[in-house]
Every structure is written in structure tokens, then in C-alpha cells.
Design a protein around this motif. Structure first.
Motif, PDB file in Angstrom:
ATOM      1  N   GLY A   1      43.905  37.595  47.601  1.00 25.11           N
ATOM      2  CA  GLY A   1      44.845  38.117  46.962  1.00 25.11           C
ATOM      3  C   GLY A   1      45.381  37.433  45.509  1.00 25.11           C
ATOM      4  O   GLY A   1      45.143  37.767  44.262  1.00 25.11           O
ATOM      5  N   ILE A   2      45.532  36.216  45.931  1.00 27.44           N
ATOM      6  CA  ILE A   2      46.030  35.191  44.936  1.00 27.44           C
ATOM      7  C   ILE A   2      44.774  34.647  44.049  1.00 27.44           C
ATOM      8  O   ILE A   2      44.955  34.647  42.964  1.00 27.44           O
ATOM      9  CB  ILE A   2      46.563  33.785  45.647  1.00 27.44           C
ATOM     10  N   ASP A   3      43.547  34.872  44.594  1.00 26.84           N
ATOM     11  CA  ASP A   3      42.451  34.413  43.652  1.00 26.84           C
ATOM     12  C   ASP A   3      42.026  35.584  42.951  1.00 26.84           C
ATOM     13  O   ASP A   3      41.809  35.163  41.603  1.00 26.84           O
ATOM     14  CB  ASP A   3      41.135  34.087  44.645  1.00 26.84           C
ATOM     15  N   PHE A   4      42.331  36.696  43.019  1.00 26.93           N
ATOM     16  CA  PHE A   4      42.222  37.848  42.203  1.00 26.93           C
ATOM     17  C   PHE A   4      43.134  37.765  41.038  1.00 26.93           C
ATOM     18  O   PHE A   4      42.913  38.087  40.071  1.00 26.93           O
ATOM     19  CB  PHE A   4      42.431  39.246  42.871  1.00 26.93           C
ATOM     20  N   LEU A   5      44.587  37.155  41.645  1.00 27.82           N
ATOM     21  CA  LEU A   5      45.603  37.028  40.398  1.00 27.82           C
ATOM     22  C   LEU A   5      45.097  36.286  39.483  1.00 27.82           C
ATOM     23  O   LEU A   5      45.326  36.000  38.275  1.00 27.82           O
ATOM     24  CB  LEU A   5      46.720  36.767  41.069  1.00 27.82           C
ATOM     25  N   LYS A   6      44.360  34.955  39.961  1.00 31.66           N
ATOM     26  CA  LYS A   6      44.125  33.823  39.145  1.00 31.66           C
ATOM     27  C   LYS A   6      42.834  34.235  38.168  1.00 31.66           C
ATOM     28  O   LYS A   6      42.864  34.098  36.978  1.00 31.66           O
ATOM     29  CB  LYS A   6      43.259  32.907  39.780  1.00 31.66           C
ATOM     30  N   VAL A   7      42.219  35.384  38.593  1.00 27.54           N
ATOM     31  CA  VAL A   7      41.073  36.016  37.579  1.00 27.54           C
ATOM     32  C   VAL A   7      41.589  36.761  36.577  1.00 27.54           C
ATOM     33  O   VAL A   7      41.553  36.375  35.073  1.00 27.54           O
ATOM     34  CB  VAL A   7      40.067  36.899  38.350  1.00 27.54           C
ATOM     35  N   PHE A   8      42.771  37.605  36.905  1.00 26.03           N
ATOM     36  CA  PHE A   8      43.305  38.326  35.754  1.00 26.03           C
ATOM     37  C   PHE A   8      44.279  37.696  34.967  1.00 26.03           C
ATOM     38  O   PHE A   8      44.699  37.986  33.833  1.00 26.03           O
ATOM     39  CB  PHE A   8      44.066  39.813  36.461  1.00 26.03           C
ATOM     40  N   LEU A   9      44.693  36.675  35.411  1.00 19.51           N
ATOM     41  CA  LEU A   9      45.857  35.748  34.581  1.00 19.51           C
ATOM     42  C   LEU A   9      45.207  34.544  34.261  1.00 19.51           C
ATOM     43  O   LEU A   9      45.850  33.549  33.866  1.00 19.51           O
ATOM     44  CB  LEU A   9      46.964  35.349  35.645  1.00 19.51           C
ATOM     45  N   ALA A  10      43.861  34.506  34.128  1.00 21.78           N
ATOM     46  CA  ALA A  10      43.107  33.218  33.849  1.00 21.78           C
ATOM     47  C   ALA A  10      43.506  32.811  32.268  1.00 21.78           C
ATOM     48  O   ALA A  10      43.906  31.467  32.354  1.00 21.78           O
ATOM     49  CB  ALA A  10      41.474  33.544  33.919  1.00 21.78           C
ATOM     50  N   ASP A  11      43.670  33.522  31.401  1.00 20.06           N
ATOM     51  CA  ASP A  11      44.158  32.931  30.034  1.00 20.06           C
ATOM     52  C   ASP A  11      45.540  32.299  30.121  1.00 20.06           C
ATOM     53  O   ASP A  11      45.722  31.268  29.581  1.00 20.06           O
ATOM     54  CB  ASP A  11      44.179  34.127  28.945  1.00 20.06           C
TER      55      ASP A  11
END
Length: 213
Positions: free
Chosen positions: A161-171
Motif C-alpha cells: 500500500g505504501i509503495d502504491f502511494l509512492k507511485v502516485f505521489l512520485a512527483d
């Protein structure tokens, strides 16, 4: 079986795994920014599959660890020593990471399988990942299969779940990842590993915890 203890333990260890600064964090940001969120997700799923395989293997080894109950102190010394060495190397390392950059590059469908594979391989050959999962199963080897299942399932779901957040909050993450911040995060992550290793050694020496039965 202490279900709440397993969940809390899984969330705590999952948080440590999720915030650890390593090659996967920068790869997630790079793929997400340079290509698209789909590329970032493909990489994250590759990492997750690698974690699942490692968790399965270390849990299969748990009964073996219990059978080696009489060697529990030596196992703790070895495992704690490995964690401490990895943490110490991280603290003393002079490596200066580069700040992720944003340059969009289009991908064809065939590239996503390669990105998935790269996530799997990067995570699989990372010695820190192996040591972390082995350290976790060593500490809870005497808790039983039910406890371990809840612990590791909670941990894996939380990390994914945290890794998914990293993807969408990458910028947003990229904008805040100055070189100074990256260095501080790496030092904190290394210090946590060093502390965990020293605690495991101390626990074995002073008899604070037992590794088996």
C-alpha cells in the motif's frame, strides 16, 4: 494466539520496510516520473512478488529455527551481527545519491514486463531485504504458524500500500528529496538496522527473548 499483537507487529515492521531508503525507492520514483504511473506499479508489483517469495521461504525455515533452539544464541549473534554490519556500512558510506529527474518517455506494452522483472530482481538481490525478513522470522519463530501468517500478511499488505502511494505521489516526493534529505533518510535507515542488530545481540546475551520454543 495474540491477533492484535501480530497485526501491530506486522504494521511496525512494515513501516520500517516501507520507509527504508534504498534502490527500490528511487527506481519507483524514476519509473513513475520518466514513464507513467503504470510503469511504477509494474515495478512495485515485481518487488512485492519478490517479497512474497522471501516471506514464504523464511516461514518454511521457521520450524527449522525452532529445531535449532539450543543454538538460539549463536543464531541471534550471527543475525544481529549481519544487521549491525549492514547498518554500520550504511552509516559510514560516502555514497551521494542523485536527485530523481522528470523526463517523460513513452513505453510500449512489452516494456512493462521488463520493468516488473527489474523490480523483482533488484529486490531479490538486495542482501538487506534477505537479512530483514530472516531477522523478522527469527524473532517470532516460536509464535506459531497462525501468528506468523497474520504478522507477515499485515506487513506485506502495508508495504504494498505504501509503495502504491509512492507511485502516485512520485512527483511530490521528488520535489522534497533534496540530497540532504536523502542522506538523512539513508542514515536513519542505517541507524535503525544497526540498532536492531545490537538489540538482537543484547537480547541473546542477556536473555531478554528466546528464538525458539
Amino acid at each position: 494466539m495474540n491477533v492484535s499483537g501480530a497485526i501491530i507487529g506486522g504494521l511496525t515492521f512494515g513501516l520500517f520496510m516501507a520507509i527504508s531508503v534504498g534502490p527500490t525507492l528511487f527506481a519507483v520514483i524514476r519509473y513513475s516520473l520518466n514513464h507513467s504511473y503504470k510503469a511504477g506499479l509494474a515495478f512495485v508489483l515485481g518487488v512485492s512478488v519478490s517479497d512474497i517469495i522471501y516471506v514464504t521461504l523464511v516461514n518454511l525455515a521457521a520450524p527449522w529455527l525452532e529445531a535449532l533452539h539450543k543454538y538460539e544464541k549463536w543464531l541471534a549473534y550471527i543475525g544481529g551481527g549481519l544487521l549491525a554490519v549492514i547498518g554500520l556500512v550504511g552509516l559510514l558510506s560516502k555514497y551521494k545519491p542523485q536527485r530523481p529527474k522528470q523526463t517523460q518517455i513513452a513505453l510500449s506494452r512489452g516494456h512493462y514486463a521488463r520493468i516488473f522483472t527489474s523490480g523483482f530482481l533488484i529486490n531479490s538481490i538486495n542482501p538487506g531485504v534477505v537479512v530483514n525478513w530472516l531477522g523478522a522470522v527469527t524473532l517470532i519463530a516460536n509464535q506459531g504458524a497462525g501468528f506468523r501468517t497474520i504478522f507477515f500478511t499485515t506487513c506485506l499488505v502495508f508495504v504494498l500500500g505504501i509503495d502504491f502511494l509512492k507511485v502516485f505521489l512520485a512527483d511530490s516526493i521528488r520535489k522534497r528529496l533534496t540530497l540532504r534529505v536523502i542522506m538523512y533518510l539513508q542514515r536513519i535507515s542505517a541507524l535503525c538496522l544497526l540498532g536492531a542488530g545490537l538489540f538482537l545481540i543484547g537480547a541473546a546475551f542477556f536473555g531478554w527473548v528466546e528464538l525458539g520454543g
